[in-house]
Design an enzyme around this catalytic site. Structure first.
Site, PDB file in Angstrom:
ATOM      1  N   SER A 100       7.325   5.985   8.104  1.00 15.41           N
ATOM      2  CA  SER A 100       7.258   5.430   9.456  1.00 15.41           C
ATOM      3  C   SER A 100       5.862   4.963   9.815  1.00 15.41           C
ATOM      4  O   SER A 100       5.660   4.297  10.834  1.00 15.41           O
ATOM      5  CB  SER A 100       7.696   6.485  10.476  1.00 15.41           C
ATOM      6  OG  SER A 100       6.832   7.612  10.385  1.00 15.41           O
ATOM      7  N   GLY A 101       4.876   5.342   8.995  1.00 17.11           N
ATOM      8  CA  GLY A 101       3.485   5.039   9.339  1.00 17.11           C
ATOM      9  C   GLY A 101       2.918   5.981  10.387  1.00 17.11           C
ATOM     10  O   GLY A 101       1.882   5.688  10.981  1.00 17.11           O
ATOM     11  N   THR A 102       3.577   7.137  10.599  1.00 18.75           N
ATOM     12  CA  THR A 102       3.122   8.084  11.617  1.00 18.75           C
ATOM     13  C   THR A 102       1.674   8.498  11.394  1.00 18.75           C
ATOM     14  O   THR A 102       0.900   8.649  12.355  1.00 18.75           O
ATOM     15  CB  THR A 102       4.030   9.334  11.619  1.00 18.75           C
ATOM     16  OG1 THR A 102       5.353   8.942  11.959  1.00 18.75           O
ATOM     17  CG2 THR A 102       3.549  10.372  12.609  1.00 18.75           C
ATOM     18  N   ASN A 129      -1.928  12.590  21.689  1.00 17.89           N
ATOM     19  CA  ASN A 129      -0.490  12.436  21.888  1.00 17.89           C
ATOM     20  C   ASN A 129      -0.124  12.161  23.336  1.00 17.89           C
ATOM     21  O   ASN A 129       0.656  11.239  23.631  1.00 17.89           O
ATOM     22  CB  ASN A 129       0.252  13.684  21.398  1.00 17.89           C
ATOM     23  CG  ASN A 129       0.161  13.869  19.902  1.00 17.89           C
ATOM     24  OD1 ASN A 129      -0.806  14.446  19.414  1.00 17.89           O
ATOM     25  ND2 ASN A 129       1.147  13.385  19.161  1.00 17.89           N
ATOM     26  N   SER A 138       5.446   6.342  16.791  1.00 17.83           N
ATOM     27  CA  SER A 138       5.110   5.635  15.544  1.00 17.83           C
ATOM     28  C   SER A 138       6.234   4.698  15.143  1.00 17.83           C
ATOM     29  O   SER A 138       5.998   3.645  14.541  1.00 17.83           O
ATOM     30  CB  SER A 138       4.869   6.640  14.404  1.00 17.83           C
ATOM     31  OG  SER A 138       3.865   7.556  14.754  1.00 17.83           O
ATOM     32  N   ASN A 139       7.461   5.082  15.504  1.00 18.70           N
ATOM     33  CA  ASN A 139       8.638   4.330  15.066  1.00 18.70           C
ATOM     34  C   ASN A 139       8.770   2.969  15.713  1.00 18.70           C
ATOM     35  O   ASN A 139       9.509   2.119  15.215  1.00 18.70           O
ATOM     36  CB  ASN A 139       9.904   5.146  15.337  1.00 18.70           C
ATOM     37  CG  ASN A 139       9.929   6.455  14.579  1.00 18.70           C
ATOM     38  OD1 ASN A 139       9.038   6.723  13.774  1.00 18.70           O
ATOM     39  ND2 ASN A 139      10.932   7.272  14.831  1.00 18.70           N
ATOM     40  N   HIS A 186      14.775 -31.599 -18.913  1.00 20.31           N
ATOM     41  CA  HIS A 186      14.823 -30.637 -20.023  1.00 20.31           C
ATOM     42  C   HIS A 186      13.551 -30.718 -20.869  1.00 20.31           C
ATOM     43  O   HIS A 186      13.558 -30.388 -22.060  1.00 20.31           O
ATOM     44  CB  HIS A 186      16.041 -30.873 -20.925  1.00 20.31           C
ATOM     45  CG  HIS A 186      17.339 -30.898 -20.195  1.00 20.31           C
ATOM     46  ND1 HIS A 186      18.122 -29.788 -20.000  1.00 20.31           N
ATOM     47  CD2 HIS A 186      17.998 -31.922 -19.570  1.00 20.31           C
ATOM     48  CE1 HIS A 186      19.201 -30.107 -19.308  1.00 20.31           C
ATOM     49  NE2 HIS A 186      19.147 -31.404 -19.024  1.00 20.31           N
ATOM     50  N   SER A 316     -13.923 -22.219 -22.660  1.00 21.57           N
ATOM     51  CA  SER A 316     -13.838 -21.355 -23.830  1.00 21.57           C
ATOM     52  C   SER A 316     -15.205 -20.797 -24.184  1.00 21.57           C
ATOM     53  O   SER A 316     -16.221 -21.473 -24.041  1.00 21.57           O
ATOM     54  CB  SER A 316     -13.261 -22.126 -25.017  1.00 21.57           C
ATOM     55  OG  SER A 316     -13.308 -21.340 -26.195  1.00 21.57           O
ATOM     56  N   SER A 317     -15.192 -19.559 -24.682  1.00 18.22           N
ATOM     57  CA  SER A 317     -16.440 -18.942 -25.145  1.00 18.22           C
ATOM     58  C   SER A 317     -16.725 -19.272 -26.603  1.00 18.22           C
ATOM     59  O   SER A 317     -17.803 -18.950 -27.117  1.00 18.22           O
ATOM     60  CB  SER A 317     -16.352 -17.420 -24.979  1.00 18.22           C
ATOM     61  OG  SER A 317     -15.291 -16.899 -25.761  1.00 18.22           O
ATOM     62  N   LYS A 322     -14.576 -27.383 -24.333  1.00 21.96           N
ATOM     63  CA  LYS A 322     -13.185 -27.215 -23.918  1.00 21.96           C
ATOM     64  C   LYS A 322     -13.122 -26.939 -22.419  1.00 21.96           C
ATOM     65  O   LYS A 322     -13.902 -26.161 -21.878  1.00 21.96           O
ATOM     66  CB  LYS A 322     -12.534 -26.058 -24.681  1.00 21.96           C
ATOM     67  CG  LYS A 322     -11.014 -25.984 -24.503  1.00 21.96           C
ATOM     68  CD  LYS A 322     -10.425 -24.885 -25.385  1.00 21.96           C
ATOM     69  CE  LYS A 322      -8.917 -24.979 -25.460  1.00 21.96           C
ATOM     70  NZ  LYS A 322      -8.267 -24.781 -24.164  1.00 21.96           N
ATOM     71  N   ASN A 324     -10.292 -26.030 -19.262  1.00 21.26           N
ATOM     72  CA  ASN A 324      -8.939 -25.539 -19.008  1.00 21.26           C
ATOM     73  C   ASN A 324      -8.543 -25.720 -17.534  1.00 21.26           C
ATOM     74  O   ASN A 324      -9.409 -25.797 -16.662  1.00 21.26           O
ATOM     75  CB  ASN A 324      -8.852 -24.056 -19.375  1.00 21.26           C
ATOM     76  CG  ASN A 324      -9.070 -23.812 -20.853  1.00 21.26           C
ATOM     77  OD1 ASN A 324      -8.727 -24.648 -21.677  1.00 21.26           O
ATOM     78  ND2 ASN A 324      -9.662 -22.681 -21.188  1.00 21.26           N
ATOM     79  N   GLU A 329      -4.072 -22.028 -13.108  1.00 20.09           N
ATOM     80  CA  GLU A 329      -3.748 -20.710 -13.638  1.00 20.09           C
ATOM     81  C   GLU A 329      -3.942 -19.629 -12.578  1.00 20.09           C
ATOM     82  O   GLU A 329      -3.167 -18.657 -12.496  1.00 20.09           O
ATOM     83  CB  GLU A 329      -4.591 -20.431 -14.881  1.00 20.09           C
ATOM     84  CG  GLU A 329      -4.169 -21.292 -16.073  1.00 20.09           C
ATOM     85  CD  GLU A 329      -5.171 -21.280 -17.212  1.00 20.09           C
ATOM     86  OE1 GLU A 329      -6.223 -20.624 -17.069  1.00 20.09           O
ATOM     87  OE2 GLU A 329      -4.902 -21.929 -18.239  1.00 20.09           O
TER      88      GLU A 329
END
Length: 462
Positions: A100-102, A129, A138-139, A186, A316-317, A322, A324, A329
């Site tokens: 409930s996240g109380t 309270n 909380s509800n 396709h 690229s290492s 190169k 990418n 990504e």
């Protein structure tokens, strides 16, 4: 190293040893000890929203005559400081807590009570309270916090980010509209399509996402505040929810309303599931767009290379020069996270039992992460990838010249079976389409020039 000092505080279960320097109390400390699960906490925006709810609730309860005005003023001021981000470090309860996240609600109540006691006149104790949580549970408070935060994020971050992306896709569709390329179904050669048409399809996917999100907002912005424990509104003024929600709406500039049915809202928040599903839909769309662009740009010398993506970093290492498609990504990985979060929300929604859903913390956290990631990623993808995409026109023309699917345009003249047989022979003997069809003697060079022009094939016609 200085030894940690403690204070002894009490909650309804008894005494707790709490670090001396903190503002939270025994209930929060008990939750800290009960849930040492992760380093995940509610996002600061969620905490700020909780502060806003508590601040406006105190003001309304004072106006309705349920709280002493001096105590309410101190509570409202202390809670406002949370809304301003002042006490984020005091919110220490794990996401993986009571469903409930109380524990988070009590975390807020205790911090606010501590701070309000400092602000109110000497000798007055503000209680977590009885004062801070008056007329609340909380509800209904935690679900309200989740709804407000994700709605605001949608309005202020995700929808604008989608609009920026759509605008750039429309720009590209216009910019590339005269360039014809090989269509693919396709992942195999198909009849021609204009690059602009491809991007117009992407743009419309995003437009549909925007429309779906906008249609959801009225349901998402219905708040369960006022239902208290089980939706009946026990221990709260009948006017409390409406007045508090109106004050929250005015502060945020986003229209929120009290739920039309508290029993549904607290037990099974379907609009949050709907949001998760729509976030998944847009993630799938973005994944498709990103993967398409990456595929059409593959190469650059031994691939399709119809599109060109700007270089943003070495790829690229070990392979010199190169480059990418790193931004794409990154986008695809965000999409994966959002799709996974939808599964988390689905499982969380299945914890809707009787009068309460008991997975609000993880539902709220998953939704927040998805919206936040998507919004950030959309701006990044648009700025660092999409806007700089160009078309390799000569490569498009080269691939079109070798595309036997252009023969489809000859079906109405020669018939499907004849065209299929000629294409099959041309492919086997590595002949061009023109050469193969001229060899049949069934069509003239002028007719071939007319019917094998790829541009008219990108529009309806026989």
């Amino acid at each position: 190293m200085q030894k940690q000092s403690y204070k002894i505080l009490k909650d309804s279960m008894g005494e707790m040893k709490v670090p001396s320097h903190v503002m939270y109390g025994a209930s929060t400390q008990r939750a800290v000890e009960n849930f040492p699960i992760s380093n995940a906490r509610f996002a600061s925006e969620m905490v700020r929203t909780l502060g806003l709810i508590k601040s406006k609730a105190a003001e309304v309860n004072a106006k309705l005559g349920h709280l002493d005005k001096s105590i309410a003023k101190a509570i409202a001021e202390a809670a406002w400081e949370i809304y301003q981000g002042q006490w984020n470090s005091e919110f220490v309860v794990d996401i993986y807590q009571t469903g409930s996240g109380t524990s988070t609600n009590m975390n807020a109540n205790e911090v606010i009570a501590h701070r309000a006691t400092q602000l109110v006149k000497k000798g007055v104790a503000v209680l977590a309270n009885d004062h801070v949580n008056f007329g609340q549970s909380s509800n209904d408070v935690i679900p309200t916090m989740v709804h407000i935060t994700v709605t605001q994020l949608m309005v202020e971050r995700l929808l604008p980010a989608l609009a920026v992306l759509k605008s750039e896709l429309v720009n590209k569709s216009k910019q590339f509209d005269k360039i014809v390329k090989t269509g693919r179904t396709h992942l195999q050669d198909a009849t021609p399509i204009r690059v602009g048409q491809v991007f117009s399809g992407y743009a419309h996917q995003i437009q549909l996402a925007i429309e779906r999100f906008e249609s959801l907002l009225p349901r998402l912005s219905e708040l369960p505040l006022g239902g208290t424990a089980v939706g009946t509104g026990i221990n709260t003024d009948p006017k409390f929810a409406r007045l508090t929600i109106a004050a929250i709406s005015e502060e945020l500039g986003v229209k929120f309303t009290e739920t039309r049915n508290h029993f549904q809202a607290q037990a099974c928040p379907d609009s949050l599931m709907e949001l998760a599903a729509q976030l998944k839909v847009v993630a799938i769309a973005l994944n498709r767009i990103g993967r398409d662009i990456r595929f059409l740009a593959c190469g650059p010398h031994a691939g399709i290379a119809e599109l060109q993506i700007a270089a943003v970093q070495p790829g690229s290492s070990i392979m010199p020069a190169k480059v990418n498609p790193v931004i794409i990504e990154s986008l695809i990985q965000v999409c994966a996270r959002v799709i996974g979060n939808e599964s988390t929300v689905t499982m969380g929604m299945m914890e809707s039992n009787c009068e309460l859903n008991t997975a609000y913390p993880v539902i709220g956290d998953a939704l927040y992460e998805s919206i936040d990631l998507l919004a950030s990623q959309l701006y990044n993808f648009t700025a660092k990838c999409l806007k700089d995409i160009t078309v390799n026109k000569s490569q498009c023309e080269k691939l079109l010249d070798h595309n036997y699917a252009l023969g489809t345009a000859l079906n109405p003249i020669l018939g499907y079976q004849t065209v299929a047989a000629v294409i099959k022979e041309a492919s086997a003997k590595h002949m061009s389409l023109r050469e193969a069809f001229l060899k049949t003697g069934k069509i003239s060079k002028a007719e071939l020039d007319k019917h094998l022009n790829p541009y008219p094939m990108t529009e309806p016609g026989v």
